[in-house]
Design a protein around this motif. Structure first.
Motif, PDB file in Angstrom:
ATOM      1  N   THR A   1       0.829  -1.198   0.000  1.00 40.17           N
ATOM      2  CA  THR A   1       0.000   0.000   0.000  1.00 40.17           C
ATOM      3  C   THR A   1       0.866   1.252   0.000  1.00 40.17           C
ATOM      4  OG1 THR A   1      -0.142   0.107   2.424  1.00 40.17           O
ATOM      5  CG2 THR A   1      -1.813  -1.216   1.272  1.00 40.17           C
ATOM      6  N   GLY A   2       0.223   2.370  -0.250  1.00 40.50           N
ATOM      7  CA  GLY A   2       0.912   3.656  -0.272  1.00 40.50           C
ATOM      8  C   GLY A   2      -0.126   4.759  -0.289  1.00 40.50           C
ATOM      9  N   HIS A   3      -0.509   5.186  -1.491  1.00 40.28           N
ATOM     10  CA  HIS A   3      -1.553   6.207  -1.644  1.00 40.28           C
ATOM     11  C   HIS A   3      -2.873   5.701  -1.057  1.00 40.28           C
ATOM     12  CE1 HIS A   3      -3.887   9.408  -3.393  1.00 40.28           C
ATOM     13  NE2 HIS A   3      -4.573   8.572  -4.155  1.00 40.28           N
ATOM     14  N   GLN A   4      -3.489   6.520  -0.216  1.00 38.18           N
ATOM     15  CA  GLN A   4      -4.755   6.170   0.432  1.00 38.18           C
ATOM     16  C   GLN A   4      -4.689   4.779   1.078  1.00 38.18           C
ATOM     17  OE1 GLN A   4      -7.892   6.822  -2.518  1.00 38.18           O
ATOM     18  NE2 GLN A   4      -7.957   8.995  -1.987  1.00 38.18           N
ATOM     19  N   ALA A   5      -3.590   4.543   1.780  1.00 38.24           N
ATOM     20  CA  ALA A   5      -3.371   3.229   2.392  1.00 38.24           C
ATOM     21  C   ALA A   5      -4.481   2.847   3.355  1.00 38.24           C
ATOM     22  CB  ALA A   5      -2.021   3.212   3.108  1.00 38.24           C
TER      23      ALA A   5
END
Length: 234
Positions: free
Chosen positions: A51-55
């Motif tokens: 995950t990363g963006h908007q995790a």
């Protein structure tokens, strides 16, 4: 079969969709990323989502599943950093599947077919599915190459490695459209070579957009936009 971990890349910024995160768009009754997790979980025993963006939003829709998530602190630096993050977290596997979080046509049968093909061939090489002349995803990476993919901190992951070290790669013709990005992967759409070619490309776009509207809850404009995106290969 050896121990295989699926690494699903779900950290991207989804810039092409504006404020929308395509991984959270509904496919039937579930968000796309949850559908992908369910497909991979049917095919392999261990699934890891990077995950990363908007995790937090992604983790929310994955609640109740058996997958593990790992947060890529460098997700803004691109997909290779997510591949590296996933490889480090799956270091005990005999092989990993590296896949995208936005392939709604991919099935558990597609994944199984790729794994059977890989383990029936040279297990020490990276296996990449081919549909015609198009490279697909997921790919299979054996554990003997994990360190090689992590060796260059400026360019980690498999994208550059598979192109500069063909001796470590094997391509497998597998006909399913599920290995391609989304409902299709129209090549050369930006530069039609003739009037007829341009008309054919536009027909392809319209067909892809119609299939996207059937799969997703999208406006016609969003479907048209998705149909013309050329996604990067792993």
């Amino acid at each position: 079969m050896p121990e295989v971990t699926a690494i699903i890349l779900a950290a991207g910024l989804s810039r092409r969709m504006g404020a929308l995160n395509k991984l959270l768009l509904p496919v039937g009754d579930v968000p796309l990323i949850r559908k992908m997790v369910d497909v991979y979980s049917t095919a392999v025993g261990s699934v890891l989502v990077v995950t990363g963006h908007q995790a937090s939003e992604v983790e929310t829709v994955l609640a109740g599943s058996s997958v593990k998530t790992v947060f890529n602190t460098e997700y803004r630096n691109g997909q290779p950093t997510s591949v590296a993050c996933g490889l480090r977290a799956a270091s005990n596997a005999d092989a990993v599947l590296i896949g995208l979080g936005d392939q709604p046509l991919l099935s558990a049968d597609d994944i199984h077919a790729l794994l059977v093909t890989h383990f029936s061939a040279d297990r020490s090489r990276i296996s990449i599915p081919m549909n015609g002349d198009q490279r697909g995803n997921p790919i299979v990476v054996p554990d003997n190459l994990f360190a090689r993919l992590l060796a260059d901190p400026k360019s980690p992951g498999c994208r550059e490695f598979t192109r500069t070290h063909p001796e470590h790669v094997q391509f497998h013709p597998l006909a399913s459209a599920g290995y391609l990005y989304g409902p299709g992967h129209p090549r050369g759409l930006r530069r039609p070579q003739s009037r007829n070619a341009g008309e054919n490309h536009m027909q392809t776009i319209r067909q892809l957009a119609a299939r996207l509207r059937q799969k997703f809850t999208l406006t016609p404009q969003q479907a048209d936009h998705l149909a013309t995106i050329k996604f990067p290969c792993c």
